[in-house]
Each structure stands twice: as C-alpha cells, then as structure tokens.
Scaffold this motif. Structure first.
Motif, mmCIF file in Angstrom:
data_model
loop_
_atom_site.group_PDB
_atom_site.id
_atom_site.type_symbol
_atom_site.label_atom_id
_atom_site.label_comp_id
_atom_site.label_asym_id
_atom_site.label_seq_id
_atom_site.Cartn_x
_atom_site.Cartn_y
_atom_site.Cartn_z
ATOM 1 N N UNK A 127 0.693 -1.218 -0.053
ATOM 2 C CA UNK A 127 -0.096 -0.025 -0.176
ATOM 3 C C UNK A 127 0.862 1.267 0.018
ATOM 4 N N UNK A 128 1.959 1.030 0.748
ATOM 5 C CA UNK A 128 2.887 2.225 1.035
ATOM 6 C C UNK A 128 3.454 2.572 -0.543
ATOM 7 N N UNK A 129 3.940 1.333 -1.217
ATOM 8 C CA UNK A 129 4.500 1.532 -2.490
ATOM 9 C C UNK A 129 3.545 2.309 -3.175
ATOM 10 N N UNK A 130 2.248 1.795 -3.303
ATOM 11 C CA UNK A 130 1.232 2.591 -4.447
ATOM 12 C C UNK A 130 1.152 3.947 -4.225
ATOM 13 N N UNK A 131 1.190 4.132 -2.834
ATOM 14 C CA UNK A 131 1.031 5.831 -2.593
ATOM 15 C C UNK A 131 2.222 6.429 -2.918
ATOM 16 N N UNK A 132 3.407 5.979 -2.762
ATOM 17 C CA UNK A 132 4.592 6.833 -3.193
ATOM 18 C C UNK A 132 4.758 6.961 -4.609
ATOM 19 N N UNK A 133 4.068 5.876 -5.404
ATOM 20 C CA UNK A 133 4.046 5.916 -6.848
ATOM 21 C C UNK A 133 3.172 6.985 -7.256
ATOM 22 N N UNK A 134 2.119 7.016 -6.442
ATOM 23 C CA UNK A 134 0.956 7.770 -6.813
ATOM 24 C C UNK A 134 1.613 9.262 -6.637
ATOM 25 N N UNK A 135 1.997 9.667 -5.489
ATOM 26 C CA UNK A 135 2.408 10.883 -5.410
ATOM 27 C C UNK A 135 3.752 11.618 -5.820
ATOM 28 N N UNK A 136 4.762 10.786 -5.796
ATOM 29 C CA UNK A 136 6.052 10.941 -6.328
ATOM 30 C C UNK A 136 6.317 10.347 -7.675
ATOM 31 N N UNK A 137 5.589 9.513 -8.117
ATOM 32 C CA UNK A 137 6.089 8.704 -9.260
ATOM 33 C C UNK A 137 7.174 7.847 -9.240
ATOM 34 N N UNK A 138 7.877 7.377 -8.098
ATOM 35 C CA UNK A 138 8.912 6.613 -7.951
ATOM 36 C C UNK A 138 8.610 5.495 -7.183
ATOM 37 N N UNK A 139 9.872 4.369 -7.349
ATOM 38 C CA UNK A 139 9.463 3.096 -6.852
ATOM 39 C C UNK A 139 10.485 2.800 -5.734
ATOM 40 N N UNK A 140 10.479 2.950 -4.728
ATOM 41 C CA UNK A 140 11.564 2.569 -3.646
ATOM 42 C C UNK A 140 12.250 1.530 -3.787
ATOM 43 N N UNK A 141 13.424 1.197 -3.678
ATOM 44 C CA UNK A 141 14.264 0.209 -3.625
ATOM 45 C C UNK A 141 15.047 -0.100 -2.444
ATOM 46 N N UNK A 142 15.094 0.639 -1.710
ATOM 47 C CA UNK A 142 15.832 0.352 -0.464
ATOM 48 C C UNK A 142 14.748 0.571 0.688
ATOM 49 N N UNK A 143 14.856 -0.293 1.665
ATOM 50 C CA UNK A 143 13.837 -0.511 2.842
ATOM 51 C C UNK A 143 14.368 -0.168 4.096
ATOM 52 N N UNK A 144 13.432 0.680 4.848
ATOM 53 C CA UNK A 144 13.791 0.850 6.220
ATOM 54 C C UNK A 144 12.332 0.516 7.061
ATOM 55 N N UNK A 145 12.411 0.002 7.980
ATOM 56 C CA UNK A 145 11.369 -0.440 8.707
ATOM 57 C C UNK A 145 11.166 0.614 9.960
ATOM 58 N N UNK A 146 9.855 0.371 10.503
ATOM 59 C CA UNK A 146 9.266 1.327 11.792
ATOM 60 C C UNK A 146 10.556 1.464 12.729
ATOM 61 N N UNK A 147 10.609 2.649 13.026
ATOM 62 C CA UNK A 147 11.690 2.959 14.118
ATOM 63 C C UNK A 147 13.092 2.257 13.785
ATOM 64 N N UNK A 148 13.361 2.011 12.660
ATOM 65 C CA UNK A 148 14.609 1.629 12.175
ATOM 66 C C UNK A 148 14.747 -0.011 12.750
ATOM 67 N N UNK A 149 13.406 -0.665 12.978
ATOM 68 C CA UNK A 149 13.450 -2.072 13.466
ATOM 69 C C UNK A 149 13.976 -3.078 12.509
ATOM 70 N N UNK A 150 14.885 -3.894 12.906
ATOM 71 C CA UNK A 150 15.545 -4.888 12.218
ATOM 72 C C UNK A 150 15.857 -6.052 12.504
ATOM 73 N N UNK A 151 15.982 -7.103 11.639
ATOM 74 C CA UNK A 151 16.226 -8.561 12.088
ATOM 75 C C UNK A 151 16.747 -9.245 11.122
ATOM 76 N N UNK A 152 17.575 -10.400 11.195
ATOM 77 C CA UNK A 152 17.905 -10.954 9.863
ATOM 78 C C UNK A 152 16.720 -11.527 9.117
ATOM 79 N N UNK A 153 15.566 -11.887 9.834
ATOM 80 C CA UNK A 153 14.644 -12.458 8.813
ATOM 81 C C UNK A 153 13.922 -11.194 8.096
ATOM 82 N N UNK A 154 13.813 -10.043 8.617
ATOM 83 C CA UNK A 154 13.358 -8.814 7.774
ATOM 84 C C UNK A 154 14.231 -8.746 6.672
ATOM 85 N N UNK A 155 15.445 -8.787 6.756
ATOM 86 C CA UNK A 155 16.616 -8.679 5.841
ATOM 87 C C UNK A 155 16.236 -9.614 4.520
#
Lengths: 468, 407
Positions: A130-158
C-alpha cells in the motif's frame, strides 16, 4: 572517496482522542480530537509544518539548487502523507518538488508505521505494498531500499526484503553486533546473498538529532565546519557515513533558535570543501560499494534509546495486551472486506500508540523521557482499548451481516453498492493469496501461546465470538 | 541531636493519616540516631515501643501527657470532651472544650516542657500543634519546624476556610524557621494562600509501609461469586474527601455495568448526606456502607476490592492508594492530591470530572491487564517511598537549622 548518505524520516501518527468507554458503539471517529492540544492531529500537523516541514524544505531546496552534488533520502509514513493531503497540501507539494530534482530518494516503509512484521508478515506485506502504491501515486517513483518502523531490524526482515527485490535495507550500526567493526561500510545481512545493509552511524547522527541544542554537551555549540571535520576524519577508514534521523529534528526536536537551520544550510558546503567527499542516495550507495562482512542480528534491533530494542513499544503488560488484541483481530477485520474498517484497524497499528503506553522509566519519575500527548501511559491505553473495542463491535456487526446475507440469498457481490461496502478489491484478494504463500515461512505466530490468556480477557469475549 | 516534637495523635489510636505519618517518621529518625522527645496532648497507648525502643527506647522516646481527647480534623469551634479532674467518688469530671481552646492549652504546657527539656530543634506536626511549637520556640529560643499535613483550605475544600485556623496557620508559619509540607501540592497552597516565601518551604513526601501484608480470607465472597466487581472508597466521609463525586461516578458506572458494587468504608460528618444521596440516585442496591474499618478489617477490604478510588477534592498527601497497593489493589486518585506527585502507577482524574472517573472505573474493569500492571509496577515504585528517605530529608533540614543557629 567518502560519501555521506543522509536520510530523514517523516512521520505523524493519527493520535486517538480521549475515547471513553461510554463512546463504544456510538462514535466511530477515533482520531478527530479538536481540542487544539497535542491530541489534535490537524493542530499538530499544522504546528510542525510551520516549525519544521516548511522551513526545512526551503533550506533543502536551496541546497539542492546550489550544490549539484547534494543528495539525500526521505521516508514517509502513509499516515503523514494522508495528513499532509488533508491539512497541509503545500507541504506535500514542497516535498514533491524536492523529489522531482531526481537527487532525493524515497525509501520503502510500512504505510502505517507499524510493527506488523513482528506480529503478522502477511499484514506487513500488505502495508508495504500500500505504501509503494501511495509513493508511486504522489511522487512517481518506486522505492528500492527498505527501512522499517523505528529502524527495527532482524535477520529475517532482511531476508524478506531480499526475497521481495529490494537492493538494500537500513539498520542501526550497533556495537553489540558490529563489535570492533565500523558502521561506515556496507555489510551483508546474515542469511542473505544479495541485499546490503546500510548502518546508521549513531554517534554522528545523534550529534545532530539529539545533542545539537544541548548546552550541557561538550561540543555545544556545534558548527558545520567542526562537524564536517568529524566526518572528514573517516577518510581512509570508511566508504559511507550514514546519517539517519527524524526529519522533525530540524525545527521541532531542535528548535530554530538552536541554530539548526544555519547548520543545515552550511553543512554541504563544508563537507564538499574536502575534494574527495560527496553525497550518495541509498541506492547509489549500495550500487557503489561492496560489502565488507556479515551483519548478524538474530534479535530485534531498533534506533530507540539506550537499549536499541523494542521495549519502548512492547516492554510492559498493557503494551503487549494492546498489541496482541489488535493483531488478534486480523482475520475478522480482513473478512469484513470493508475499506473503512480495515483502514481504521491499520491506523490503530501505528507504533506511536504503543509508545505512549511505555512505563519503562516512569519509576525514576523521569516521565518526560518519553514524549506522549497523554497525561499517562494508562490514559493512552484506556483510550486505545476503548477505540479498539468499538472497532471490534463494528467488525463483528459487519461480519455477521455479511454471513447473514450470504446465507439467506445468493446475491452476487455487484449488488452491494453502499459506500461502506466498497472494497479495495485487488488489494484484499491479493492479500488472501499472499497469506497462503507467506504463512509457511512465517516465524511461529506469538498468537498461539497467548490464546489462553487472551480468551480470559472479557474484552475479547465480544458478542462476535458468541455468535460464531 | 535531640528534637522536641509536638503531635496530636499517635498510633494505635484510631485516627487518620497524621498519626501514621508521625509514627513512620519518628521511628526512622530514631533509627538515624536522632533523639526524639514526642509530646502528645493526652495520655494514650503508643505503638512501636516494643519495636523501636530496644534497650535505649525509654531514653529516646519520652511521652509527656496532658488530658485532651484529640480530634484534629474538626473545625476549630467543634468541641471535645475533656476530663478536667475527678470528683470525690473518683468519677471523671467531663467538660466540653473547643479544639481551639485545647490547642492553646497544649501551647501553654509546651512552654513549660520546653523549659524542662534539653533539645536542639523543635518540630511540630499539624495545626493543632503549631501554637505549641511557637510557644516552645519563644520559651527556648530554639529553631522551629512546622510540619504541614493539611491546611484549612484542604479541610474546607474551598476558600471558605475557618478564620481562626487560618490565623493560627498564618502566624505560626511566619514564626517558623522552616515549614515542611507533605507535597508540592500543599506547598503551592502555602505560597499562594498563606503567602509563605517559597524558599522557606521544603517538600518531604510521606513514606509508606512496604512490607508484604498478611493475607486474609476475602470478604463479600457471595457478591464476588455472583461476578460482582468491588470498588472501594476508604476514608473519612467529609467534604474534603469528595465522596459525593464518588457516588455520582457510581451512578454513571452502574448505568453501563450493573455488576459493580461500591463499598464506602469510613465515618464522618457527611455520612447522612451521602446516605441520602445514594437513596435519591437509586443506588441503594449498588452502594454498601461498611462503617469505619480498622486494622485487619480494613486490610481485608483492601484485599477484597478490585479497585480503590480516592476522590479527594484537596488531599495534601493521601496514604490510601499506597495502602491499597500494598494489599495488591490499584487505585484511581485525583490530581488534587499530593500522592499523585510520587505515584505514577495509578489512574489520575480531576475530582470534578465524574464522567472520566466513571470511564476509568469501567475501563479498568474491562481490561484487567491495566490493573495487574499498576499493582506490579506500583509496588516496585513504592519501594522507593520509604520513611527512611523522608527521615533523611528531615534530618538534613534539622542540620541546616543547627548550622544556621551556631554560625
């Protein structure tokens, strides 16, 4: 060559108004506080727009115009974009102008700034899409690098990000996992083959985000020249200095009178004075450099406080209760196929709601260590749980009606034309498939061992369960 | 260091929080090697001798008796029965005197005691002892600390205060070298209403008993078996305590959740009024009057209740939520209380906000996790609220005054 990769995170939640138990069943507007206080979402967006978004964007645009080398990254929650559209469309336009330069990259994120990855991967995926669609609609770009809420991270997310085609992912460069190694290189997440992780240089990032205006700090007042020297000193022992921070650091966390805007205005020039220093976006960074080692993070890592974990969101009983209650509803909420209900449920997943319930340091009397618009974590919990109870009631009504209709008639779906029934069809149906696909690789859901406890909670023994 | 202390009540006599506070503080001061001469107006049994006297107890804690029946929470003009002597048959001759008269009598005795005893500092608790403290200061020239456990504004729950008490407060505060209040809330009253300079006032929050209690068999078992939830009010039934707001909130609660029973445990001058109010509001089935509960009965009720409400209109400190926590029960407290400054793990509400009070009651019954957490984290927080810490602060105040005098 040493490049700087600045990244600013833009976010505002939909704060829940002081929703009382008497409102359950009669008020389905949880986010419409109009008190002109910190619970009033429009008020906050307008206030922060004036203090931070507008002046900062002016400076950033100026810098992009003046320095062709200047580059940076932004990430937006969908909830802040929705609020810009509603309350401050000029702010959104100014962000669009920045992105239109082609030198500002937008990162992937969850739409609702949620912790969904740790509770429900299918729901997480739906929010990312849903986020990707919104970004595409408003900015016309497709994100290629991911960041998660509060920079939360774990091996399985990567691993998830790698499997879903992202080139890079962001994480905290934390000593516990880096050891003697420097955050100023790219690393390969454990268990991955292609994706690269960009690590936040927390020392240099927090000098701006947290310490800049602190008069007790040794380096106060910090000027751009000194700061540029600190970065230049990494020539020879690093490739990329990743400065990750809240966008609101400029003007909101650090007020204008700290000199933060002047600092920002002169920083690129000071950095570029060194002939071998430049800027790169996140994608350019991962495409330019190879990994130098593995980053192995088996437990959740975030950029929060001194513990760098999720305890500010999930550390106490009321937080875990609220989180479990909301993710427990997933199946029923999705079964309503009702756009408004699904969206409301997601707005309630925003991590800020759980942060407001944090009691981590309250025993020290240090209640101000955490910012919250509520008078106490308990007030935050009560407002949230009451709103959630109302949502639960609405969900069970819709589900019951739907079942009744399906049982009594064989009315085709086309005839359900009331506005409430309009569904993001592609989204919902797609998600059902995803659920089946993703579930097998899902880590075991925490829901199972909570089941018994949850069943003993009266809140969850709603009419809905009786009817099933 | 020796302290001449004046107080009006002392456990185990059945009174409010004043005696409990004097006891807790005194015991810890003695533990810190301070000699306390505790002067009470009337012969009474005292608690703690067996515990804190040890071998040197007699020397440390000296009781001086006069002959008044205490009643500190009454207005100045309300009367107490006093034994003024005995007739030939040995029967007591009882006279009625006003509290005000008694406070003056106490002061009269105090000036003699101050001449007989040797001490370094004077410490007087609550308004009924202020005059005694002032008299002792005039007689001895020693520095005076007044310890404010309540003000006339709390008792009136408005600005309509008893002028004779206010006069005593104002004049005594002016005479004192230091004034100690039990909360920032009370300090603010002194600064705003009595015009005491802020730098003259020190806040020493009360401590509390953090020992694990004895667990009794619960009461009201038949109600609990019917699935009823018990909400407890414990305290005096007076205008200051806001019981009327509690009853109004009860009405609001019962409208949405009839399975709730409200227990009012206490006594006081508003009792009839509150009973009438309960009848008028149609709450007779939902409100129980338990009378004044003490000791084991009180503990048992704390342990039985699902939630305690302290609806005070103006509460200098407020021991009830801490006692309740000790017995494993969380509380709703008003923002107009001193204890709200030190206890994070309670629900807080403005006394007049009946709707929010009811919301908090119903919500915490609906979502039991909130009650579990308030108890667990609240008990943890209480460990930091010891009388020892309060006594440390008081000792520092003593020392600062002694330095001032000698230099």
């Amino acid at each position: 060559m040493l490049t700087v990769c600045p990244y600013f995170h833009v976010h505002q939640p939909y704060r829940v108004k002081p929703y009382r138990v008497f409102d359950i069943g009669s008020d389905d507007q949880y986010f419409n506080d109009q008190s002109g206080t910190d619970l009033d979402n429009r008020f906050i967006v307008e206030k922060v727009a004036e203090k931070s978004y507008r002046p900062t964007n002016r400076v950033l645009k100026e810098l992009l115009d003046r320095h062709p080398e200047f580059r940076f990254n932004l990430s937006f929650s969908g909830t802040v974009l929705d609020q810009f559209e509603a309350y401050a469309p000029d702010v959104l336009e100014s962000f669009q102008e920045l992105v239109a330069t082609g030198r500002v990259e937008i990162l992937a994120d969850t739409y609702h700034h949620s912790l969904a990855f740790f509770y429900s991967v299918p729901e997480f995926k739906r929010q990312v899409e849903k986020h990707e669609r919104k970004i595409k609609k408003l900015f016309g770009v497709k994100p290629r690098v991911f960041r998660n809420t509060e920079l939360s991270y774990r091996n399985d997310l990567a691993k998830w990000c790698e499997d879903n085609g992202y080139l890079g992912i962001m994480a905290e460069g934390w000593d516990k996992y880096l050891g003697w190694r420097s955050p100023n290189y790219l690393y390969r997440p454990a268990g991955c083959k292609k994706i690269k992780v960009l690590l936040k240089n927390y020392k240099l990032s927090d000098d701006i985000a947290f310490r800049f205006g602190n008069k007790e700090w040794d380096s106060w007042p910090l000027n751009a020249e000194t700061y540029a020297d600190w970065i230049h000193s990494h020539h020879g022992d690093g490739e990329t200095v990743n400065l990750f921070m809240d966008y609101e650091s400029f003007g909101e966390h650090q007020w204008e009178d700290t000199g933060i805007f002047d600092f920002l205005r002169s920083l690129p020039e000071m950095l570029l004075r060194h002939p071998d220093t430049g800027f790169k976006t996140a994608t350019e960074t991962v495409q330019s450099y190879d990994v130098t080692g593995e980053y192995d993070v088996p437990d959740v890592l975030t950029w929060a406080d001194t513990d760098r974990d999720l305890t500010a969101w999930t550390g106490n009983d009321i937080q875990r209760d609220a989180l479990n209650a909301i993710y427990y509803m997933e199946k029923d909420v999705m079964a309503t196929k009702n756009r408004s209900i699904i969206e409301t449920w997601r707005k309630l997943q925003t991590s800020d709601h759980f942060y407001y319930m944090c009691t981590k340091w309250s025993n020290d009397g240090d209640v101000h260590a955490y910012f919250s618009p509520y008078q106490s974590p308990y007030d935050a919990y009560i407002a949230f749980m009451n709103a959630l109870s109302d949502l639960q009631l609405r969900v069970s009504q819709v589900v019951a009606e739907r079942r009744e209709k399906e049982a009594s008639t064989e009315t085709p779906h086309e005839t359900m034309t009331s506005e409430e029934e309009v569904v993001e069809t592609e989204n919902v149906e797609e998600s059902v498939q995803i659920e089946q696909k993703v579930n097998p690789v899902n880590p075991p859901s925490p829901r199972k061992w909570w089941q018994k406890i949850l069943d003993s909670i009266p809140f969850l023994k709603s009419p809905q369960q009786g009817e099933v | 260091m020796r302290v001449l202390t004046f107080g009006w009540e002392f456990p185990p006599s059945k009174n409010g929080g004043l005696g409990v506070a004097c006891y807790g503080l005194t015991q810890q001061l003695i533990n810190k090697g301070i000699e306390v001469i505790f002067v009470l107006p009337k012969t009474q049994e005292t608690r703690g001798n067996a515990r804190f006297v040890f071998a040197d107890q007699e020397r440390l804690l000296k009781m001086v008796h006069t002959d008044v029946t205490p009643g500190p929470y009454n207005q100045a003009k309300s009367t107490v029965d006093v034994i003024v002597g005995y007739d030939k048959a040995g029967n007591p001759i009882v006279k009625s005197r006003s509290i005000l008269e008694e406070a003056h009598r106490f002061a009269h005795h105090a000036s003699f005691i101050a001449k007989e005893e040797e001490f370094d500092v004077i410490h007087a608790h609550d308004w009924t002892s202020y005059l005694a403290g002032v008299a002792a200061k005039l007689a001895s020239g020693k520095p005076l600390i007044l310890h404010v456990h309540a003000t006339s504004f709390d008792q009136a729950a408005s600005d309509n205060v008893d002028p004779s008490i206010y006069k005593i407060e104002k004049e005594a505060f002016d005479m004192a070298d230091k004034v100690v209040t039990v909360s920032g809330f009370t300090k603010e009253i002194l600064v705003k209403k009595h015009h005491v300079p802020a730098e003259k006032v020190e806040v020493v929050h009360n401590g509390c008993d953090t020992e694990e209690p004895i667990w009794h068999t619960p009461v009201l078992q038949n109600l609990k078996n019917q699935g009823k939830k018990i909400i407890l009010y414990h305290g005096r039934i007076s205008i200051q305590k806001g019981v009327d707001y509690f009853v109004k909130a009860a009405r609001r609660v019962v409208d949405v959740d009839p399975d709730v029973v409200f227990v009012i445990s206490g006594w006081g001058d508003m009792k009839t009024q509150v009973i009438d109010m309960v009848g008028e509001m149609g709450l007779s089935k939902h409100v129980l009057f338990a009378g004044a509960l003490w000791e084991e009965d009180r503990d048992r009720m704390y342990q039985t209740a699902d939630l305690v409400v302290m609806p005070s209109v103006s509460e200098p400190f407020g021991l009830v939520p801490l006692e309740a926590l000790q017995h494993g029960t969380p509380s709703i407290i008003t923002k107009q209380s001193g204890v709200a400054e030190v206890l994070t793990h309670a629900l807080k509400v403005d006394f007049w906000d009946v709707d929010e009070m009811a919301n908090q009651i119903v919500s915490s019954l609906r979502y039991p996790v909130i009650r579990q957490q308030m108890v667990r984290e609240g008990k943890e927080q209480m460990k930091g609220m010891s009388w020892q810490r309060a006594a440390d602060k008081v000792r520092q105040i003593y020392q600062s005054l002694l330095q001032y005098v000698t230099s």
